[in-house]
Design an enzyme around this catalytic site. Sequence first.
Site, PDB file in Angstrom:
ATOM      1  N   VAL A   1       0.868  -1.172   0.000  1.00  0.00           N
ATOM      2  CA  VAL A   1       0.000   0.000   0.000  1.00  0.00           C
ATOM      3  C   VAL A   1       0.907   1.225   0.000  1.00  0.00           C
ATOM      4  O   VAL A   1       2.074   1.132   0.362  1.00  0.00           O
ATOM      5  CB  VAL A   1      -0.982   0.037   1.198  1.00  0.00           C
ATOM      6  CG1 VAL A   1      -2.024  -1.070   1.081  1.00  0.00           C
ATOM      7  CG2 VAL A   1      -0.246  -0.051   2.518  1.00  0.00           C
ATOM      8  N   SER A   2       0.346   2.358  -0.391  1.00  0.00           N
ATOM      9  CA  SER A   2       1.175   3.553  -0.567  1.00  0.00           C
ATOM     10  C   SER A   2       1.445   4.332   0.707  1.00  0.00           C
ATOM     11  O   SER A   2       2.480   4.957   0.838  1.00  0.00           O
ATOM     12  CB  SER A   2       0.529   4.490  -1.587  1.00  0.00           C
ATOM     13  OG  SER A   2       0.474   3.861  -2.832  1.00  0.00           O
ATOM     14  N   SER A   3       0.509   4.333   1.643  1.00  0.00           N
ATOM     15  CA  SER A   3       0.701   5.199   2.807  1.00  0.00           C
ATOM     16  C   SER A   3       0.462   4.453   4.108  1.00  0.00           C
ATOM     17  O   SER A   3      -0.208   3.422   4.141  1.00  0.00           O
ATOM     18  CB  SER A   3      -0.225   6.412   2.734  1.00  0.00           C
ATOM     19  OG  SER A   3      -1.566   6.001   2.873  1.00  0.00           O
TER      20      SER A   3
END
Length: 185
Positions: free
Chosen positions: A9-11
């Site tokens: 996931v990105s964050s």
Amino acid sequence: MSLVGYARVSSSGQTLEVQREQLLAAGCEKVFEEKRSGTTTDGRDQLQQALEWVREGDTFIVCRLDRLARSIIDLRTIVDQLTAKRVEFRVLQQGAIDTTSPHGRLMLSMLAAFAEFETDLRKDRQAEGISKAKAEGRYKGRKPSVPTDEVRKLHSEGVRPAEIARRLKIGRASVYRALGQEADG
């Protein structure tokens, strides 16, 4: 032969739980996970470890193609690494991807092109939104993460930068930037 999963996931505000569950349900014995941007492979240590971990005959699995790469070049590089090691590649939610067939490789390239296009569109929309918000006076930018006033106060009291960083739980470079702003402003 083993199934090896990769979840991303990105964050830090996002969760890996759904991807983890899907990969385990697919039979993955080992799952590598990280919270990093997918726009580049730089700094994605878990991805590098996963690529080193897999052996001939293994299958490398991701839930969606965009969890692995956001650019055609990065995707091609990763798939080429897997192919060189004789590792199969599978995407759970995009079942037509099978890197052992010409049809599957074509599908992979087409989906990668769409993923890269989508990333570019998202960046453009974000820039337009920020520009509009600035013009309307609604965009204030990110809130400062370093208490500049506190850094300056401690420094004026004779506290050394390393000690300021320790007390405020920030990096020394952040202390020096805050003090440099004082000299500039």
